[in-house]
Write a protein that holds these residues in place. Structure first.
Motif, mmCIF file in Angstrom:
data_model
loop_
_atom_site.group_PDB
_atom_site.id
_atom_site.type_symbol
_atom_site.label_atom_id
_atom_site.label_comp_id
_atom_site.label_asym_id
_atom_site.label_seq_id
_atom_site.Cartn_x
_atom_site.Cartn_y
_atom_site.Cartn_z
ATOM 1 N N ASP A 130 0.727 -1.177 -0.044
ATOM 2 C CA ASP A 130 0.018 0.134 0.065
ATOM 3 C C ASP A 130 0.800 1.140 -0.055
ATOM 4 O OD1 ASP A 130 -2.288 -1.458 0.062
ATOM 5 O OD2 ASP A 130 -2.866 -1.288 2.225
ATOM 6 N N ASP A 131 2.330 1.439 0.290
ATOM 7 C CA ASP A 131 2.952 2.457 0.549
ATOM 8 C C ASP A 131 3.380 2.994 -0.729
ATOM 9 O OD1 ASP A 131 4.457 0.292 -0.167
ATOM 10 O OD2 ASP A 131 6.096 1.210 1.034
ATOM 11 N N ARG A 132 3.143 2.449 -2.131
ATOM 12 C CA ARG A 132 3.259 3.076 -3.240
ATOM 13 C C ARG A 132 2.058 2.907 -4.136
ATOM 14 N NH1 ARG A 132 5.119 -0.056 -7.329
ATOM 15 N NH2 ARG A 132 5.473 -2.056 -7.026
ATOM 16 N N GLU A 133 2.170 3.575 -5.124
ATOM 17 C CA GLU A 133 1.007 3.704 -6.296
ATOM 18 C C GLU A 133 1.198 2.314 -7.106
ATOM 19 O OE1 GLU A 133 -1.948 5.707 -5.650
ATOM 20 O OE2 GLU A 133 -1.899 5.101 -7.663
ATOM 21 N N PRO A 134 0.388 1.313 -7.198
ATOM 22 C CA PRO A 134 0.498 0.125 -7.948
ATOM 23 C C PRO A 134 0.711 0.623 -9.585
ATOM 24 C CG PRO A 134 -1.631 0.104 -7.166
ATOM 25 C CD PRO A 134 -0.820 1.545 -6.452
ATOM 26 N N GLU A 135 1.576 -0.243 -10.186
ATOM 27 C CA GLU A 135 1.898 -0.005 -11.440
ATOM 28 C C GLU A 135 1.212 -1.323 -12.044
ATOM 29 O OE1 GLU A 135 5.631 2.497 -11.379
ATOM 30 O OE2 GLU A 135 5.592 0.892 -12.612
ATOM 31 N N PRO A 136 0.451 -1.127 -13.183
ATOM 32 C CA PRO A 136 -0.115 -2.431 -13.891
ATOM 33 C C PRO A 136 0.998 -3.144 -14.467
ATOM 34 C CG PRO A 136 -1.368 -0.504 -14.781
ATOM 35 C CD PRO A 136 -0.245 -0.043 -13.677
ATOM 36 N N ALA A 137 0.918 -4.365 -14.488
ATOM 37 C CA ALA A 137 1.793 -5.434 -14.910
ATOM 38 C C ALA A 137 1.668 -5.553 -16.571
ATOM 39 C CB ALA A 137 1.807 -6.825 -14.214
ATOM 40 N N ALA A 138 2.855 -5.686 -17.289
ATOM 41 C CA ALA A 138 2.954 -5.903 -18.550
ATOM 42 C C ALA A 138 2.138 -7.205 -19.074
ATOM 43 C CB ALA A 138 4.115 -5.931 -19.410
ATOM 44 N N ARG A 139 1.271 -7.015 -20.174
ATOM 45 C CA ARG A 139 0.682 -8.272 -20.417
ATOM 46 C C ARG A 139 1.673 -9.285 -20.996
ATOM 47 N NH1 ARG A 139 -3.891 -6.308 -24.471
ATOM 48 N NH2 ARG A 139 -3.971 -8.624 -24.749
ATOM 49 N N SER A 140 1.293 -10.629 -20.363
ATOM 50 C CA SER A 140 2.125 -11.711 -20.855
ATOM 51 C C SER A 140 1.826 -11.864 -22.548
ATOM 52 C CB SER A 140 2.037 -12.871 -20.154
ATOM 53 O OG SER A 140 0.497 -13.393 -20.193
ATOM 54 N N GLY A 141 2.921 -12.499 -23.156
ATOM 55 C CA GLY A 141 2.607 -12.678 -24.662
ATOM 56 C C GLY A 141 2.884 -11.654 -25.466
ATOM 57 N N ALA A 142 2.905 -10.408 -24.806
ATOM 58 C CA ALA A 142 2.814 -9.180 -25.671
ATOM 59 C C ALA A 142 4.449 -8.999 -26.037
ATOM 60 C CB ALA A 142 2.524 -7.885 -25.120
ATOM 61 N N VAL A 143 4.567 -8.441 -27.588
ATOM 62 C CA VAL A 143 5.936 -8.361 -27.886
ATOM 63 C C VAL A 143 5.994 -6.889 -28.165
ATOM 64 C CG1 VAL A 143 7.326 -8.885 -29.699
ATOM 65 C CG2 VAL A 143 5.666 -10.484 -29.212
ATOM 66 N N GLN A 144 7.129 -6.485 -27.340
ATOM 67 C CA GLN A 144 7.383 -5.072 -27.805
ATOM 68 C C GLN A 144 7.893 -4.766 -29.115
ATOM 69 O OE1 GLN A 144 10.191 -3.658 -24.472
ATOM 70 N NE2 GLN A 144 8.072 -3.390 -23.332
ATOM 71 N N ARG A 145 7.248 -3.740 -29.866
ATOM 72 C CA ARG A 145 7.853 -3.053 -30.906
ATOM 73 C C ARG A 145 8.999 -2.427 -30.896
ATOM 74 N NH1 ARG A 145 2.858 -0.716 -34.042
ATOM 75 N NH2 ARG A 145 1.691 -1.040 -32.352
ATOM 76 N N ARG A 146 9.888 -2.348 -31.967
ATOM 77 C CA ARG A 146 11.150 -1.582 -31.762
ATOM 78 C C ARG A 146 11.251 -0.806 -32.872
ATOM 79 N NH1 ARG A 146 14.824 -3.832 -28.266
ATOM 80 N NH2 ARG A 146 14.489 -5.753 -27.838
ATOM 81 N N PHE A 147 11.767 0.601 -32.493
ATOM 82 C CA PHE A 147 12.096 1.734 -33.625
ATOM 83 C C PHE A 147 13.214 1.210 -34.354
ATOM 84 C CE2 PHE A 147 9.500 5.257 -31.791
ATOM 85 C CZ PHE A 147 9.513 5.073 -30.557
#
Length: 159
Positions: A130-147
């Protein structure tokens, strides 16, 4: 009238009438010779006042203050207005808090794949301290695109 009739007339349950009497929000009821509570029109009018105040979200303490002001013929309407304004400010704070909760839930729901995989950003967020704002986890199986530069692209959403 007995507690059942007072309850029906005031639209306050008999259980709440007993509770209000127990905490001193209403004076102790007169008793019949057989020991039953007996109420008159003034008592029912007071119960109606309490019901309306509680329906507007006033706390028991605020309702007690309002009852005191209602019965005080030397009161100033500014005192009543102050109680109502403070209550409204608290309602506005609660509404804003609920709006923020709804936005967080919408984001988490949007981030959750909702499939057969066990990874769940909703549960991940709930397990955060509770002592920090939670950040949503990254979705599994998602592939990050690259520049073209090879650096990962920042996601469009907070998922």
């Amino acid at each position: 009238m007995n507690i059942g009739e007072a309850s029906k007339t005031s639209k306050v349950s008999a259980k709440m009438i007993r509770y209000y009497e127990q905490i001193g929000l209403i004076p102790a009821a007169q008793r019949t010779t057989s020991g039953y509570r007996a109420y008159n029109r003034i008592d029912v009018h007071r119960l109606h006042f309490i019901r309306r105040a509680r329906n507007l979200g006033f706390s028991v303490a605020e309702t007690k203050d309002l009852l005191g002001l209602w019965h005080d013929q030397s009161r100033q309407s500014a005192d009543v207005k102050r109680v109502a304004q403070e209550h409204l400010a608290e309602l506005d704070r609660r509404i804003e808090s609920m709006r923020q909760m709804a936005e967080t839930l919408k984001t988490l729901i949007r981030c959750c794949a909702g499939d057969e995989r066990s990874n769940c950003p909703i549960l991940h967020t709930l397990e955060q301290p509770d002592d920090r704002e939670p950040e949503p986890a990254a979705r599994s199986g998602a592939v990050q695109r690259r520049f073209r530069s090879g650096r990962p692209e920042k996601p469009a959403s907070t998922c």
